[in-house]
Design an enzyme around this catalytic site. Structure first.
Site, PDB file in Angstrom:
ATOM      1  N   GLN A   1      -7.309  -4.401   9.816  1.00 52.33           N
ATOM      2  CA  GLN A   1      -6.116  -4.093  10.993  1.00 52.33           C
ATOM      3  C   GLN A   1      -6.359  -2.549  11.758  1.00 52.33           C
ATOM      4  OE1 GLN A   1      -2.044  -4.125   9.142  1.00 52.33           O
ATOM      5  NE2 GLN A   1      -2.865  -4.681   6.845  1.00 52.33           N
TER       6      GLN A   1
ATOM      7  N   ASP B   1      -3.880   8.135   5.258  1.00 52.87           N
ATOM      8  CA  ASP B   1      -2.918   6.906   4.181  1.00 52.87           C
ATOM      9  C   ASP B   1      -3.153   6.111   6.074  1.00 52.87           C
ATOM     10  OD1 ASP B   1      -0.831   4.045   4.875  1.00 52.87           O
ATOM     11  OD2 ASP B   1       0.081   4.983   5.493  1.00 52.87           O
ATOM     12  N   GLU B   2      -3.548   4.721   6.088  1.00 56.71           N
ATOM     13  CA  GLU B   2      -3.737   3.562   7.462  1.00 56.71           C
ATOM     14  C   GLU B   2      -5.635   4.499   7.801  1.00 56.71           C
ATOM     15  OE1 GLU B   2      -3.075   1.614   7.890  1.00 56.71           O
ATOM     16  OE2 GLU B   2      -0.471   1.664   8.387  1.00 56.71           O
TER      17      GLU B   2
ATOM     18  N   LYS C   1       0.820  -1.543   0.459  1.00 50.23           N
ATOM     19  CA  LYS C   1       0.053  -0.268  -0.054  1.00 50.23           C
ATOM     20  C   LYS C   1       1.005   1.269   0.273  1.00 50.23           C
ATOM     21  CE  LYS C   1      -1.073   0.567   5.101  1.00 50.23           C
ATOM     22  NZ  LYS C   1       0.227   2.128   4.793  1.00 50.23           N
ATOM     23  N   THR C   2       2.295   1.301   0.592  1.00 50.92           N
ATOM     24  CA  THR C   2       2.557   2.333   0.563  1.00 50.92           C
ATOM     25  C   THR C   2       3.576   2.542  -0.789  1.00 50.92           C
ATOM     26  OG1 THR C   2       3.523   1.727   3.239  1.00 50.92           O
ATOM     27  CG2 THR C   2       4.566   3.407   1.892  1.00 50.92           C
TER      28      THR C   2
ATOM     29  N   ARG D   1       2.646 -10.001  10.956  1.00 49.38           N
ATOM     30  CA  ARG D   1       3.735  -9.940  11.156  1.00 49.38           C
ATOM     31  C   ARG D   1       5.312 -10.283  10.481  1.00 49.38           C
ATOM     32  NH1 ARG D   1       2.714  -5.409   9.474  1.00 49.38           N
ATOM     33  NH2 ARG D   1       0.860  -6.279   9.606  1.00 49.38           N
TER      34      ARG D   1
END
Length: 752
Positions: free
Chosen positions: A255, A224-225, A32-33, A609
């Site tokens: 998330q 973002d997020e 996504k980044t 993770r």
């Protein structure tokens, strides 16, 4: 466009579809980044959008810095003109320019959590409340929750639901504390972190011309997020994008794990309802983890009802099965994990920094640390005391803050007698009380110290004032480094630290020097845009987030942290400790489906993770609150499709758990409410009459009826001295007797 060639089909769609509202649902490890970064680069390079017209909001400075650097590698130095940063940093920048419109100085101080708690403790003490009942962190959380829901202190105090809730929680005075806290912050020219959001909403609501300016400046808004936003953040971004409607939000509902901080998952779940023409793009290919880990995570999260459906998949290798450890106790659990790390290192030539141990609560780290030390495995704990939270650093920063904003009550209290200069708590109380009684700033009181203090304290305060007059001049005329260095030197702090030759003392002195190094680096940063003033440096420091803090010696260490702290990170080997009912999921999160689903999302984050290997462990017994408790495996273990798990057969269940634990103190002692004669007894502030205007007090005499903007109506019962130091003792109807200095007091004389 060579950067487009690096993207898969879904990622490319997220980059080139720039017009109109867009939601990019990004599964864990789906890049996504990269998509967000290249989307901004595409706007600048392919569509010739001016970077000044792009607003990009993140949750950490680290994320913003990395994104800016990536964008710069594509479009060049034009990337430095982006409005990019954390919500708090960007909105602080807007408030710096517009603060006077909502009654704040443009040089307002930003209170960190410690500053806020210190102020709350002062208020609780002044109101003669039980500090054990009104704990600072509990009160601050309540206030923070209200602000994040845009509930003002006025609304809070007029709402019977909140009042009943506080009374049922045995904290009936919370509303009054909230009111006093807000008023004290404003009087000090200070905003806390939540105010940066609350006051931006207030600014845009009350000043439509300002909102109009920024709506037309920001033609593209990217968040973002997005799943971590609260209602306050969401409303600001929606307002800013309401003209262009070019808003792009990127996130993963699976998330969303920060409800305890005010994050509202409904923002992302219901985003489509706000924009009928919304384009939804799903990034479903995971580039991080093995097929086993991805499939296990999917089998868990599918149990949540509140979610945006997606099918996360990967082309990576199938990988190892998830290993499940069962131990007899928490101590044995630590030994098993430490032994496993040692073996994995030996067998795979792995380094310590490829390993992470995650847990639900910080208290779990003790047994894990002990086991790692016994195996001589180096480790670091994320979330410890950061550089900018150390006492010597906070002392120096407080000096710098007060030089810029002499209305700042918390900085004043911290530095007034540090180093010691003969100004004790009694004198400080008198200064603060005088500022309150006369409705003037702390600076005005200490500039006129002879009117409020005895002669011995006055001399020291005058020296303090003269020193800060020099500091204020330096701040306005010198660079950030030169002004900061002068403050550190002339304040006496550096000298005091230097004279302490103990190991701890030398370390504290080195820390102070490191702060000056940071100032020097800030001042000489040729790539930094905008002002390089001391005020700007202090704002940057105040807005640092936990994810931006670093350990001085991070080389090759196993990482220990809570799952919440691990979000956004990845490791080759991940150990998830404490997989037991009432621990994970937490006992406090079992009262509703929404809470349980948040815990499940937290487990999903923990699983994803891991890149190569994932280990789960649970103990059959664990000490909780000083008692040995029998445990059962977490329901989340059962939710993983069992074909992805294997029980580790090296389990040693013979070890008897240690019994040398301290008993949990069960008896809470009710503290005696202390009376402080020098502090005012706080009541709800008086609201002055609409035509209130201070009178000329030269004719004031005993027996006259007066009105005060805070204390209401009263009678003058004694006059003292003449000239500039004339004082009046007034008996107020609701606030008792007050002695006021007439050259400062605001009194309206009522002749009838």
């Amino acid at each position: 466009m060579e950067y487009l060639e690096q993207l898969n089909e879904s990622q490319r769609e997220g980059v080139v579809n720039t017009e109109g509202p867009t939601m990019i649902i990004a599964g864990a490890g789906s890049g996504k980044t990269r998509v967000l970064t290249y989307r901004i680069a595409h706007l600048i390079r392919a569509l010739d959008v001016d970077p000044f017209n792009i607003l990009s909001l993140t949750f950490t400075n680290k994320a913003a810095k990395e994104m800016r650097e990536r964008i710069e590698s594509v479009v060049g130095t034009e990337a430095r003109n982006l409005w990019m940063g954390t919500f708090h940093a960007v909105f602080a920048r807007i408030l710096r320019a517009e603060a006077d419109k909502i009654g704040y100085p443009k040089s307002f101080t930003i209170y960190d959590t410690d500053d806020s708690k210190a102020l709350i403790r002062s208020i609780v003490k002044e109101m003669n409340l039980d500090e054990k009942v009104y704990k600072a962190n509990v009160v601050l959380n309540r206030i923070s929750g209200a602000k994040n829901r845009l509930i003002s202190w006025q609304s809070y105090n007029s709402n019977p639901v909140y009042k009943a809730d506080d009374e049922s929680n045995m904290k009936p005075e919370l509303g009054k504390i909230y009111k006093e806290y807000c008023q004290r912050c404003k009087r000090s020219g200070a905003m806390d972190f939540d105010d940066l959001l609350y006051n931006t909403n207030l600014l845009f609501k009350e000043h439509l011309d300002v909102l109009h300016t920024y709506q037309h400046r920001f033609k593209y808004v990217l968040v973002d997020e997005f799943q971590d936003t609260n209602i306050s953040q969401y409303l600001i971004t929606r307002k800013l994008a309401s003209v262009s409607r070019n808003i792009c939000v990127v996130g993963d509902d699976a998330q969303s794990i920060y409800a305890f901080r005010g994050a509202d998952i409904q923002n992302i779940l219901n985003f489509e309802k706000d924009y009928e023409e919304l384009k939804v793009i799903k990034l479903e290919q995971n580039y991080r983890s093995t097929q086993t880990i991805v499939n296990a995570a999917n089998s868990v999260i599918e149990n949540n009802k509140a979610q945006l459906k997606k099918n996360v998949w990967t082309n990576n290798d199938e990988g190892n099965l998830i290993e499940l450890f069962r131990s007899s106790s928490d101590g044995e659990e630590g030994k098993l994990i430490a032994s496993s790390i040692f073996e994995e290192k030996m067998n795979n030539q792995a380094s310590n920094d490829q390993f992470a141990i995650l847990y639900r609560t910080n208290s779990q780290s003790r047994a894990l640390e002990e086991a790692l030390r016994r195996k001589n495995i180096k480790y670091k704990i994320i979330g410890g005391l950061s550089f900018y939270q150390r006492k010597e650093i906070k002392d120096l920063l407080a000096y710098m803050k007060f030089a810029i904003n002499p209305h700042d009550e918390q900085s004043f209290k911290r530095i007034i007698n540090q180093p010691k200069r003969g100004i004790g708590p009694t004198s400080v109380d008198k200064i603060v009380l005088a500022a309150f009684d006369h409705d003037i700033s702390l600076w005005e009181v200490i500039e006129n110290a002879s009117s409020f203090l005895d002669s011995r304290a006055t001399t020291a305060v005058v020296d303090f004032v003269n020193m800060f007059r020099v500091f204020k001049k330096s701040v306005s005329e010198k660079s950030a480094y030169d002004a900061g260095e002068e403050i550190a030197r002339r304040s006496g702090l550096l000298s005091e630290l230097y004279q302490d030759k103990t190991v701890e003392g030398v370390s504290r002195y080195e820390n102070a020097q490191e702060l000056l190094n940071a100032l020097k680096e800030f001042t000489e940063d040729t790539e930094r845009e905008g002002e390089k003033t001391l005020a700007t440096f202090l704002q940057d420091v105040s807005l640092l987030t936990n994810a931006d803090s670093t350990d001085e010696d991070e080389a090759d260490k196993v990482t220990l942290m809570t799952i919440h702290m691990a979000k956004g990170l990845e490791f080759n080997y991940v150990y998830l400790a404490g997989m037991e009912e009432d621990l994970f999921p937490s006992q406090m999160m079992l009262s509703s489906r929404a809470d349980l689903e948040e815990e499940r999302r937290l487990f999903y984050v923990a699983i994803t993770r891991a890149k190569e290997k994932l280990f789960l462990s649970y103990a059959q017994t664990r000490y909780r609150f000083g008692r040995l408790k029998s445990c059962e495996p977490s329901r989340f273990i059962e939710e993983i499709d069992q074909k992805y798990i294997r029980m580790n057969r090296k389990v040693n269940v013979k070890t008897t758990p240690s019994t040398d634990k301290s008993e949990f103190a069960k008896n809470l002692v009710n503290g005696i409410k202390r009376q402080n004669a020098t502090q005012p007894v706080k009541k709800s502030n008086y609201i002055p009459s609409p035509d209130f205007k201070p009178s000329d007090t030269t004719r004031l005499a005993v027996g006259m009826k007066v009105e005060h903007p805070k204390f209401g109506y009263g009678m003058v019962i004694e006059m003292d001295a003449s000239g500039a130091n004339r004082k009046a003792r007034v008996k107020f109807d609701d606030f008792g007797e007050k002695t006021l200095l007439l050259s400062f007091a605001k009194l309206k004389i009522h002749d009838n």
